[in-house]
Design a protein around this motif. Sequence first.
Motif: not given
Length: 189
Positions: A173-175
Amino acid sequence: MRFRSRIAAVLLAIATIPAAAYAATIGGTFYAVQYDYREFFAATDGKNFQVVIAGNPFPGVDPAIVARDMLPMMQAAKPMPRLTFTYETPPEKPRPDYRLMLVFDPANDLNSDSVCRGTTRFKPGKPGVFNVYAIYCRNDMTMSETTAWTPASGPDDPRIGQLFRELFMVIFSDSPALRPNQGGGTGRF
């Protein structure tokens, strides 16, 4: 007028059936405090990224064939960095040692830290169900983990490719919400 609305609703429902048939189920997720997508990106962009497989999701099929058929599906579903998935072990162990562990039909009491250290245990698989426990490891430490499953008839089933697309969005995830604290807090004195 109502007849047309009903026909439109029925056609819409029919059109969404194939999408629902391909949907994977993603289980719970965990991200270590140290998890940082930017670190993953820097470590893998333009490089090989090792995938370690444990277990066989299709016991009636040769594990080498399963691995061979899954690799192009993983590559097609890869996350943003220009990485190349590989099963090959590097000639010299890199430091840090980043890798993706895929455990098929994992035992219920298996935890990700033990998987990153090389321990795996399995439970009996369910025929027709592709069940994977995915762990992104840095050395012997878990960076992120999740589980996923989907109905699948064999290693070349397109539902597996869809599962990998959804799985990689979660495990890598690149959150911004997952970025480690960079200091400079707003606490009051």
